[in-house]
Write an enzyme that holds these catalytic residues in place. Structure first.
Site, PDB file in Angstrom:
ATOM      1  N   ASP A 203      67.303  33.387  82.705  1.00 38.83           N
ATOM      2  CA  ASP A 203      67.254  32.020  83.199  1.00 38.83           C
ATOM      3  C   ASP A 203      65.795  31.573  83.057  1.00 38.83           C
ATOM      4  O   ASP A 203      65.353  31.241  81.957  1.00 38.83           O
ATOM      5  CB  ASP A 203      67.781  32.144  84.628  1.00 38.83           C
TER       6      ASP A 203
ATOM      7  N   LYS B 200      70.108  30.940  79.453  1.00 39.30           N
ATOM      8  CA  LYS B 200      69.969  29.512  79.787  1.00 39.30           C
ATOM      9  C   LYS B 200      68.601  29.062  79.278  1.00 39.30           C
ATOM     10  O   LYS B 200      67.625  29.022  80.038  1.00 39.30           O
ATOM     11  CB  LYS B 200      70.038  29.309  81.304  1.00 39.30           C
TER      12      LYS B 200
HETATM   13  P1  IMP Z   1      65.356  34.715  85.923  1.00 40.31           P
HETATM   14  O1  IMP Z   1      65.614  34.763  84.443  1.00 40.31           O
HETATM   15  O2  IMP Z   1      64.218  35.569  86.338  1.00 40.31           O
HETATM   16  O3  IMP Z   1      65.213  33.311  86.403  1.00 40.31           O
HETATM   17  O4  IMP Z   1      66.570  35.277  86.721  1.00 40.31           O
HETATM   18  C1  IMP Z   1      67.734  35.684  86.143  1.00 40.31           C
HETATM   19  C2  IMP Z   1      68.631  36.137  87.273  1.00 40.31           C
HETATM   20  O5  IMP Z   1      69.008  34.990  88.067  1.00 40.31           O
HETATM   21  C3  IMP Z   1      69.935  36.702  86.727  1.00 40.31           C
HETATM   22  O6  IMP Z   1      69.847  38.090  86.502  1.00 40.31           O
HETATM   23  C4  IMP Z   1      70.899  36.345  87.835  1.00 40.31           C
HETATM   24  O7  IMP Z   1      70.848  37.333  88.839  1.00 40.31           O
HETATM   25  C5  IMP Z   1      70.356  35.057  88.439  1.00 40.31           C
HETATM   26  N1  IMP Z   1      71.055  33.873  87.918  1.00 40.31           N
HETATM   27  C6  IMP Z   1      70.542  32.887  87.158  1.00 40.31           C
HETATM   28  N2  IMP Z   1      71.476  31.979  86.847  1.00 40.31           N
HETATM   29  C7  IMP Z   1      72.618  32.420  87.416  1.00 40.31           C
HETATM   30  C8  IMP Z   1      73.965  31.911  87.450  1.00 40.31           C
HETATM   31  O8  IMP Z   1      74.340  30.883  86.862  1.00 40.31           O
HETATM   32  N3  IMP Z   1      74.866  32.666  88.150  1.00 40.31           N
HETATM   33  C9  IMP Z   1      74.532  33.806  88.803  1.00 40.31           C
HETATM   34  N4  IMP Z   1      73.304  34.311  88.792  1.00 40.31           N
HETATM   35  C10 IMP Z   1      72.355  33.621  88.099  1.00 40.31           C
END
Ligand code: IMP
Length: 194
Positions: free
Chosen positions: A103, A131
Site C-alpha cells: 500500500d 495499490k
Molecule cells: P503499507 O504498504 O506499509 O502501507 O502496508 C501494507 C499493509 O497494510 C498490508 O500488509 C495490510 O496489512 C494493510 N492493508 C493495506 N490495505 C489494505 C486493505 O485494503 N485491506 C486489508 N489490509 C490492508
C-alpha cells in the site's frame, strides 16, 4: 451468492485468485529453476496466499515468517517494530519476500532494508495485491498478482480488525463499516462463533 454482513461486493472470486496464484507460481518456478528460494512472509495476512503459492511451486522452497507491529498499529514516529524475526538465516540465500498487499510500502521498505543488511544472494518481492496510487516509497516489485484502486478489501488473509481473513474470496468492505470506529463487529460477520 449471499455475502456476509459488511461485505458489499466480491472483487476477486476464489477461482480468479487461484488462477492468478498459479500463474505467479509458474513464473517464480521458471525464474528460480535450479535454486532453492527462501520465501519470507509477514504474519498474518499472507498466510493463505503463501500456502497456496508454496503448494504450486515446482522448485524446492523453504519458508519462514516475520511479525511486525506496523506504524498503523500505533507507532506515531512512522516506525515498524519487529515482533518476530526469521529463524532461517537469509545470508547467501535467494530470498523471495511474499506480501499480501503493498500500500504505502513503508512496512515493506523497512523489512527489505533489514533483510538486505543480512546479505542474501538475491532479494525480490512478490505481492498478491498492489495499490500503486498510495505508494510513499519507491519499491521494486518483481511479481504482482493484481493492482487495486484505493479501496479497502478483505478476505483471503486480509482483515478488518482481525475479521474476514477466512473468506476464500476478496471482497470490498462496506463504507459504513469502514467509517464506523470502535464497536466490535457482529459475530455473524466472522462467518462463525467469536
Ligand atoms: P503499507 O504498504 O506499509 O502501507 O502496508 C501494507 C499493509 O497494510 C498490508 O500488509 C495490510 O496489512 C494493510 N492493508 C493495506 N490495505 C489494505 C486493505 O485494503 N485491506 C486489508 N489490509 C490492508
Amino acid at each position: 451468492m449471499s455475502l456476509p454482513p459488511g461485505i458489499s461486493e466480491v472483487l476477486f472470486s476464489e477461482a480468479q485468485l487461484q488462477r492468478r496464484v498459479a500463474e505467479l507460481a509458474a513464473a517464480i518456478s521458471a525464474d528460480y529453476a535450479g535454486l532453492t528460494p527462501l520465501l519470507v512472509g509477514v504474519l498474518r495476512g499472507v498466510v493463505p496466499f503463501m500456502a497456496d503459492l508454496l503448494r504450486r511451486l515446482t522448485v524446492p522452497a523453504m519458508v519462514d515468517f516475520m511479525a511486525i507491529s506496523s506504524y498503523r498499529a500505533g507507532s506515531p514516529g512512522g516506525q515498524v517494530r519487529l515482533l518476530k524475526d526469521l529463524e532461517i538465516s537469509v545470508e547467501g540465500r535467494h530470498v523471495l519476500f511474499v506480501e499480501d498487499m503493498v500500500d504505502t510500502g513503508l512496512s515493506l521498505h523497512y523489512l527489505l532494508r533489514l533483510l538486505r543488511e543480512r546479505r542474501p544472494a538475491s532479494l525480490y518481492v512478490c505481492t498478491l495485491f498492489d495499490k500503486p496510487r498510495l505508494r510513499l516509497v519507491n519499491l521494486p516489485l518483481r511479481y504482482v498478482g493484481f493492482q487495486l484502486p484505493d479501496r479497502y478489501v478483505v478476505g483471503y488473509g486480509l482483515d478488518f480488525r482481525q475479521r474476514y481473513r477466512n473468506l476464500p474470496y476478496v471482497g470490498v468492505l462496506s463504507a459504513d463499516l469502514l467509517l464506523a470506529d470502535g464497536p466490535p463487529l457482529p459475530s455473524a460477520a466472522q462467518g462463525g462463533p467469536p
